[in-house]
Each structure stands twice: as structure tokens, then as C-alpha cells.
Design a protein around this motif. Structure first.
Motif, short mmCIF file in Angstrom:
data_model
loop_
_atom_site.label_atom_id
_atom_site.label_comp_id
_atom_site.label_asym_id
_atom_site.label_seq_id
_atom_site.Cartn_x
_atom_site.Cartn_y
_atom_site.Cartn_z
N ASN A 1 0.79 -0.98 -0.11
CA ASN A 1 0.04 0.09 -0.02
C ASN A 1 0.85 1.25 -0.03
N SER A 2 2.04 1.15 0.77
CA SER A 2 2.82 2.51 0.79
C SER A 2 3.34 2.69 -0.60
N LEU A 3 3.32 1.67 -1.47
CA LEU A 3 3.94 2.11 -2.82
C LEU A 3 3.01 2.30 -3.90
N GLY A 4 1.51 2.41 -3.37
CA GLY A 4 0.25 2.93 -4.29
C GLY A 4 -0.44 1.76 -4.61
N HIS A 5 -0.08 0.43 -4.40
CA HIS A 5 -0.75 -0.80 -4.91
C HIS A 5 -2.13 -0.70 -4.19
N GLU B 1 13.13 -2.78 -1.37
CA GLU B 1 13.72 -1.51 -0.81
C GLU B 1 12.86 -0.84 0.44
N VAL B 2 11.80 -0.56 0.07
CA VAL B 2 10.88 -0.09 1.21
C VAL B 2 10.63 -1.00 2.62
N ILE B 3 10.90 -2.22 2.45
CA ILE B 3 10.68 -3.14 3.82
C ILE B 3 12.14 -2.96 4.33
N GLY C 1 2.41 -11.17 -8.48
CA GLY C 1 2.23 -10.40 -9.94
C GLY C 1 3.01 -9.23 -10.31
N LEU C 2 4.06 -8.90 -9.19
CA LEU C 2 4.65 -7.57 -9.48
C LEU C 2 5.71 -7.97 -10.54
N THR C 3 6.18 -6.80 -11.25
CA THR C 3 7.15 -7.01 -12.15
C THR C 3 8.61 -6.94 -11.44
N VAL C 4 9.66 -7.02 -12.03
CA VAL C 4 10.92 -7.08 -11.20
C VAL C 4 11.16 -5.80 -10.76
N ALA C 5 10.83 -4.63 -11.29
CA ALA C 5 11.09 -3.30 -10.81
C ALA C 5 10.03 -3.19 -9.45
N GLN C 6 9.01 -3.61 -9.42
CA GLN C 6 7.98 -3.43 -8.60
C GLN C 6 8.31 -4.28 -7.28
#
Length: 89
Positions: free
Chosen positions: A26-30, A63-65, A52-57
Motif C-alpha cells: 500500500n505504501s507503494l501505491g498498490h 527496498e521499502v521493507i 504478480g509484481l514486475t521485477v522493478a516493483q
């Protein structure tokens, strides 16, 4: 990583791994949907699937964790579990 965050209980939050994952995503906008619990205890998040996330996601999620955990004194155990502890760089 999520288990390490759970064990640290940052800010006194005694959350499950799934709840932490939902909070980080959620903090990343999902976006998330909520469903009512079967026993009427309130809504719970559904639909947070990191598979279902891309490699970049996924990179951004990791990184956020790390960033959050580092700010809150989380001891990271994944290097120990993966056998990388004590190896020369």
C-alpha cells in the motif's frame, strides 16, 4: 524479510506477515480490496499478491521493507538463513 519485521514488532505493531505485506505494498501505491471477516470482526485486506509484481516493483517492495525495517531496528535474518553469514565479500 516479513518474518523479521513481524518478530521485531516495530512501533508495537503485532501484525501478521500478510498484514505487513499489505501495508508495504500500500505504501507503494498498490490498491487493495477489503472483505468482511466471517465472524464479524471487521474487514481484512485481500488481493495483495506480490507474485504478480514486475521485477522493478519487487525491487521497490524489497527496498521499502529494508528502509522501514532499518529505521525501526529490525534484525535481518535472511542472510543467515541463506548461508551468506560469515562469507568474505
Amino acid at each position: 524479510m516479513l518474518q523479521d519485521v513481524c518478530a521485531a514488532k516495530p512501533e508495537g505493531r503485532n501484525w501478521t506477515r500478510e498484514t505487513w505485506k499489505a501495508a508495504f505494498m500500500n505504501s507503494l501505491g498498490h490498491q487493495c480490496q477489503f472483505a468482511e471477516g466471517l465472524d464479524g470482526t471487521g474487514p481484512f485486506p485481500v488481493g495483495f499478491r506480490s507474485s504478480g509484481l514486475t521485477v522493478a516493483q519487487m525491487r521497490d517492495l524489497i527496498e521499502v521493507i529494508y528502509e522501514y525495517g532499518s529505521r525501526h531496528g529490525v534484525e535481518w535474518k535472511e542472510a543467515e538463513r541463506s548461508g551468506f553469514m560469515g562469507q568474505a565479500a
